[in-house]
Scaffold this motif. Structure first.
Motif, PDB file in Angstrom:
ATOM      1  N   LEU A  84       0.849  -1.192   0.000  1.00 54.53           N
ATOM      2  CA  LEU A  84       0.000   0.000   0.000  1.00 54.53           C
ATOM      3  C   LEU A  84       0.884   1.241   0.000  1.00 54.53           C
ATOM      4  N   LEU A  85       0.632   2.153  -0.947  1.00 48.41           N
ATOM      5  CA  LEU A  85       1.331   3.435  -1.010  1.00 48.41           C
ATOM      6  C   LEU A  85       0.319   4.547  -0.804  1.00 48.41           C
ATOM      7  N   ILE A  86       0.529   5.364   0.224  1.00 46.57           N
ATOM      8  CA  ILE A  86      -0.377   6.470   0.542  1.00 46.57           C
ATOM      9  C   ILE A  86       0.208   7.768   0.003  1.00 46.57           C
ATOM     10  N   THR A  87      -0.543   8.419  -0.882  1.00 48.71           N
ATOM     11  CA  THR A  87      -0.078   9.660  -1.517  1.00 48.71           C
ATOM     12  C   THR A  87      -1.128  10.763  -1.376  1.00 48.71           C
ATOM     13  N   THR A  88      -1.888  10.738  -0.298  1.00 52.02           N
ATOM     14  CA  THR A  88      -3.012  11.651  -0.142  1.00 52.02           C
ATOM     15  C   THR A  88      -2.606  13.044   0.346  1.00 52.02           C
ATOM     16  N   ASN A  89      -1.335  13.304   0.510  1.00 52.34           N
ATOM     17  CA  ASN A  89      -0.765  14.630   0.760  1.00 52.34           C
ATOM     18  C   ASN A  89      -1.466  15.382   1.889  1.00 52.34           C
ATOM     19  N   GLY A  90      -2.285  16.390   1.591  1.00 49.00           N
ATOM     20  CA  GLY A  90      -2.912  17.197   2.621  1.00 49.00           C
ATOM     21  C   GLY A  90      -3.832  16.431   3.546  1.00 49.00           C
ATOM     22  N   PHE A  91      -4.294  15.272   3.107  1.00 50.13           N
ATOM     23  CA  PHE A  91      -5.198  14.453   3.914  1.00 50.13           C
ATOM     24  C   PHE A  91      -4.486  13.259   4.544  1.00 50.13           C
ATOM     25  N   ALA A  92      -3.154  13.257   4.490  1.00 54.17           N
ATOM     26  CA  ALA A  92      -2.385  12.093   4.924  1.00 54.17           C
ATOM     27  C   ALA A  92      -2.638  11.720   6.382  1.00 54.17           C
ATOM     28  N   GLN A  93      -2.828  12.731   7.244  1.00 55.27           N
ATOM     29  CA  GLN A  93      -3.029  12.439   8.663  1.00 55.27           C
ATOM     30  C   GLN A  93      -4.318  11.675   8.935  1.00 55.27           C
ATOM     31  N   GLN A  94      -5.269  11.730   8.025  1.00 56.06           N
ATOM     32  CA  GLN A  94      -6.504  10.985   8.220  1.00 56.06           C
ATOM     33  C   GLN A  94      -6.267   9.484   8.137  1.00 56.06           C
ATOM     34  N   LEU A  95      -5.217   9.076   7.414  1.00 55.20           N
ATOM     35  CA  LEU A  95      -4.859   7.666   7.325  1.00 55.20           C
ATOM     36  C   LEU A  95      -3.648   7.331   8.188  1.00 55.20           C
ATOM     37  N   LEU A  96      -2.746   8.301   8.347  1.00 56.53           N
ATOM     38  CA  LEU A  96      -1.526   8.093   9.134  1.00 56.53           C
ATOM     39  C   LEU A  96      -1.375   9.258  10.113  1.00 56.53           C
ATOM     40  N   PRO A  97      -2.078   9.203  11.248  1.00 58.35           N
ATOM     41  CA  PRO A  97      -2.106  10.334  12.188  1.00 58.35           C
ATOM     42  C   PRO A  97      -0.740  10.717  12.742  1.00 58.35           C
ATOM     43  N   GLU A  98       0.209   9.790  12.688  1.00 59.35           N
ATOM     44  CA  GLU A  98       1.519  10.069  13.266  1.00 59.35           C
ATOM     45  C   GLU A  98       2.389  10.960  12.394  1.00 59.35           C
ATOM     46  N   LEU A  99       1.990  11.192  11.159  1.00 59.70           N
ATOM     47  CA  LEU A  99       2.815  11.984  10.251  1.00 59.70           C
ATOM     48  C   LEU A  99       2.759  13.474  10.591  1.00 59.70           C
ATOM     49  N   GLU A 100       3.892  14.159  10.426  1.00 59.51           N
ATOM     50  CA  GLU A 100       3.967  15.601  10.668  1.00 59.51           C
ATOM     51  C   GLU A 100       3.654  16.320   9.348  1.00 59.51           C
ATOM     52  N   VAL A 101       2.388  16.300   9.018  1.00 60.23           N
ATOM     53  CA  VAL A 101       1.904  16.989   7.816  1.00 60.23           C
ATOM     54  C   VAL A 101       0.493  17.469   8.125  1.00 60.23           C
ATOM     55  N   HIS A 102       0.214  18.721   7.823  1.00 63.70           N
ATOM     56  CA  HIS A 102      -1.118  19.243   8.135  1.00 63.70           C
ATOM     57  C   HIS A 102      -1.731  19.886   6.894  1.00 63.70           C
TER      58      HIS A 102
END
Length: 379
Positions: free
Chosen positions: A227-245
């Motif tokens: 699985l590759l997640i490329t949802t950019n601005g919405f990334a935290q909705q799938l990976l809450p631990e990421l430092e991206v808002h």
């Protein structure tokens, strides 16, 4: 609960090697690169929107090479090496995109860009001028272009601006037609055998030894090897631990304007406002600096505060004494963080991400997609 038919499950959701979540610039480029490097892979891209659900089809179409005030600001919290590494990534990413799709298919115009300075910007303009030779020398080494930045005050009257004291030209800036670019990417991916299905939203996923199970909000589940997640601005909705808002960008475009003088791309107020011609129309966006917290949202929408500011800039500075009508207004969601570096990394053995474009998706999205593909293949 919705159930897949036998035919749907067999044709679309069985034997998936790589599932790409997000059908935007990065997701499509990653899928294309994966297919080019390993044609036998079965790759499926899904997206919750009927079109890419973020910024890829909703941006202003800037090549995003970088204005000189942006670089000066970067110098306050980044090393010189980090800044020029990022500029090189932008330059190489844009070259890769143009090579992959060809200029005619993305509406690329290398007409250069300009940064506007008004009377209150006098000090920052002086600082920029003092740094022009420094940046030009380094950028000549990176791009082969001389005089990337230069003062262009003679263009002010030509463009018809009011209240603008100075312009600095950026010869490496350009613009594209975002719609053409995305259609060309989709066509390229499908030609290579990539499946793309819109209207599917991931609710959660679970990794086991040899596979990842995807549970959808539509009520069905399926499996993929990776699985590759490329949802950019919405990334935290799938990976809450990421430092991206998320960061919302608001944009408007006028109806056609007869004898429009403005050609090229333009930045104002440290890049928080940006505008360009789209044929004989004028597009302008920005304004999140008016209320950073309010614009730090996953929600699309327009605010009176930002739209009024965009309208006043058009009316008073950019198109003074010109009759025009606004045809359309919209918003998009970018992915930002405390750093301008992208996040391209494995989350687990089978789950990967390529997010946080920092508003530079057009410039670096193609390169990031290729790097994500290499990461998966080499895992």
């Amino acid at each position: 609960m919705f159930q897949l038919s036998f035919w749907e499950k067999q044709s679309y959701f069985t034997g998936i090697d790589v599932l790409v979540a997000g059908s935007g610039i990065v997701g499509l480029n990653a899928a294309i690169a994966l297919k080019q490097k390993s044609p036998s892979l079965k790759i499926l891209i899904i997206d919750r929107g009927f079109l890419p659900y973020g910024a890829s089809t909703r941006n202003a179409g800037f090549a995003c090479f970088g204005s000189i005030t942006e670089l000066l600001d970067d110098l306050t919290h980044m090393s010189e090496q980090e800044i020029f590494d990022l500029l090189l990534r932008r330059w190489n990413g844009l070259k890769r995109l143009r090579s992959l799709l060809k200029d005619a298919n993305i509406g690329y115009e290398g007409s250069g860009g300009y940064e506007l300075f008004t009377a209150p910007d006098k000090n920052i303009f002086i600082q920029c001028v003092e740094k022009i030779n420094f940046f030009n020398k380094r950028l000549h080494e990176l791009t082969g272009h001389k005089e990337v930045y230069k003062v262009a005050d003679e263009k002010i009257s030509q463009f018809g601006f009011k209240g603008v004291d100075h312009l600095i030209c950026n010869r490496n800036e350009g613009q594209i037609d975002t719609g053409k670019m995305m259609k060309a990417l989709v066509a390229k991916a499908r030609t290579l055998g990539v499946e793309i299905i819109n209207g599917i939203e991931i609710e959660k996923f679970e990794e086991k030894e040899n596979e990842v199970t995807i549970f959808t909000k539509q009520g069905f589940d399926f499996k993929t090897r990776q699985l590759l997640i490329t949802t950019n601005g919405f990334a935290q909705q799938l990976l809450p631990e990421l430092e991206v808002h998320p960061a919302r960008a608001q944009i408007l475009i006028t109806e056609p304007i007869e004898n429009l003088k403005i050609k090229g791309t333009f930045h104002y107020d440290k890049g928080y406002y940006y505008f360009r011609n789209v044929g004989d129309r004028l597009l302008i966006g920005g304004g999140r600096n008016l209320d950073f917290e309010k614009e730090k949202t996953f929600d699309f929408g327009l605010t009176e505060q930002v739209q009024n500011k965009l309208d006043s800039l058009l009316r008073e500075m950019i198109l003074p004494e010109i009759n025009y009508k606004v045809e359309q207004r919209w918003s998009g969601i970018m992915g930002l963080g405390s750093s301008k570096t992208t996040i391209i990394k494995p989350i687990t053995q089978k789950i990967f991400c390529a997010v946080r474009m920092g508003g530079m998706g057009i410039a670096i999205g193609s390169l990031v997609g290729e790097e994500a593909a290499d990461m998966i293949i080499n895992k």
